[in-house]
Write an enzyme that holds these catalytic residues in place. Structure first.
Site, short mmCIF file in Angstrom:
data_model
loop_
_atom_site.label_atom_id
_atom_site.label_comp_id
_atom_site.label_asym_id
_atom_site.label_seq_id
_atom_site.Cartn_x
_atom_site.Cartn_y
_atom_site.Cartn_z
N ASP A 53 0.69 -0.98 -0.01
CA ASP A 53 0.00 0.02 -0.02
C ASP A 53 0.58 1.32 0.00
O ASP A 53 1.54 1.43 1.04
CB ASP A 53 -0.82 -0.12 1.17
CG ASP A 53 -1.94 1.11 1.39
OD1 ASP A 53 -1.82 2.05 0.32
OD2 ASP A 53 -2.68 1.11 2.08
N SER A 132 -1.67 13.98 -14.78
CA SER A 132 -3.15 14.38 -15.29
C SER A 132 -3.31 15.70 -16.14
O SER A 132 -2.58 16.38 -15.72
CB SER A 132 -4.23 14.02 -14.44
OG SER A 132 -5.55 14.53 -14.78
N TYR A 145 -8.13 16.18 -6.34
CA TYR A 145 -7.07 15.43 -7.39
C TYR A 145 -6.36 16.43 -8.31
O TYR A 145 -5.01 16.08 -8.43
CB TYR A 145 -7.85 14.64 -8.44
CG TYR A 145 -7.68 13.85 -9.55
CD1 TYR A 145 -6.78 12.49 -9.17
CD2 TYR A 145 -7.49 14.33 -10.79
CE1 TYR A 145 -6.30 11.62 -10.00
CE2 TYR A 145 -6.89 13.59 -11.83
CZ TYR A 145 -6.15 12.13 -11.39
OH TYR A 145 -5.62 11.53 -12.29
N ALA A 147 -5.12 19.34 -7.65
CA ALA A 147 -4.07 19.69 -6.70
C ALA A 147 -2.88 19.04 -6.68
O ALA A 147 -1.80 19.39 -6.70
CB ALA A 147 -4.63 20.10 -5.28
N SER A 148 -3.44 17.54 -6.53
CA SER A 148 -2.16 16.62 -6.19
C SER A 148 -1.49 16.30 -7.49
O SER A 148 0.12 16.13 -7.27
CB SER A 148 -2.66 15.16 -5.74
OG SER A 148 -3.51 14.65 -6.73
N LYS A 149 -2.09 16.40 -8.49
CA LYS A 149 -1.46 16.26 -9.90
C LYS A 149 -0.56 17.53 -10.11
O LYS A 149 0.64 17.38 -10.85
CB LYS A 149 -2.31 15.83 -10.92
CG LYS A 149 -3.00 14.54 -10.89
CD LYS A 149 -2.05 13.32 -10.61
CE LYS A 149 -2.63 11.83 -10.82
NZ LYS A 149 -1.65 10.93 -10.72
#
Length: 259
Positions: A53, A132, A145, A147-149
């Site tokens: 994980d 992305s 999502y 922001a993370s990418k």
């Protein structure tokens, strides 16, 4: 190869194995991972896998060390593991935002930092992040999502510059709508975009192989999204206004379909 049990990760692992690479696969779902490993070994018998994980950040240095030992050094990292969280920001919890950032940003950064010493010592290596188009375009209902990418892309861009002259190279592949489980996760809102135009994961796998071959830093899938990102950068105000209008139209159309 992280996120290797399905979708883009599985397709990319198989493409790399087909190209002759000895592949190390990582994913949470042991049964699916075993099937992908079997297909990789048909082309590359020395391929191996680890069930892990990647949200468990403290275990990542040990995972990197195990991969280095098993593979005799890691020449290519393809960081593909990720999760969506399709919510309007007013429906998003702080815990959900942190969960997405942990897996989509901190996890690949930790792995890259763990593998970099070996790569720089050998004077060669490639670090590929599967990002992305959301990183550049900020789509509605995708705040966490996107922001993370975006963070991942920014880190990789700085890393590409910092690694100049070391023989280690950084690359980002930015997919748009791909036919994977990403768009059908329980609890997520349905996407506003039309999924009928979703591309196969193999298109992203081909883009990964392309950047490894050419040394290119960033590649969009499909390629025409590069023009959209450039257009946004040229006039952010107009872009945001246009997306607001598009989102309103899609919500009205969806409510009409539901009625």
């Amino acid at each position: 190869m992280t996120g290797a049990s399905s979708g883009i990760g599985a397709a990319t692992a198989q493409a790399l194995a087909g190209a002759g690479a000895r592949v190390g696969l990582v994913a949470r779902r042991a049964d699916r991972l075993a099937r992908v490993l079997e297909r990789c070994r048909a082309h590359s018998p020395g391929s191996v896998s680890w069930t892990a994980d990647l949200a468990g950040l403290d275990g990542l240095p040990g995972l990197a060390a195990a991969a280095e030992e098993a593979l005799g050094g890691v020449d290519v990292l393809v960081a593909c593991a990720g999760m969506p969280k399709r919510r309007r920001v007013q429906d998003l919890s702080a815990a959900e935002a942190e969960e997405v950032m942990l897996l989509n940003y901190l996890s690949p950064v930790r792995l890259a930092l763990a593998l970099l010493p070996g790569m720089t010592a050998r004077g060669r290596g490639d670090l590929v992040a599967v990002g992305s188009v959301a990183a550049r375009l900020g789509p509605p209902h995708e705040g966490a999502y996107a922001a993370s990418k975006a963070a991942l892309t920014a880190f990789w861009e700085s890393m590409a510059v910092d690694l100049d002259g070391t023989g280690v190279h950084a690359h980002v592949v930015q997919p748009a709508i791909i036919a994977t489980e990403l768009f059908s996760r329980p609890g997520d809102e349905p996407p506003l975009s039309d999924l009928s135009d979703a591309l196969p994961p193999e298109d992203v796998a081909a883009a990964v192989l392309e950047v490894l071959e050419t040394g290119r830093f960033e590649r969009y899938v499909p390629a025409w999204f590069e023009e959209m990102a450039s257009g946004k950068a040229a006039d952010v105000e107009a872009f945001v206004a246009g997306v607001k209008e598009w989102a309103r139209e899609r919500r009205i159309a969806r409510s009409g379909d539901a009625g």
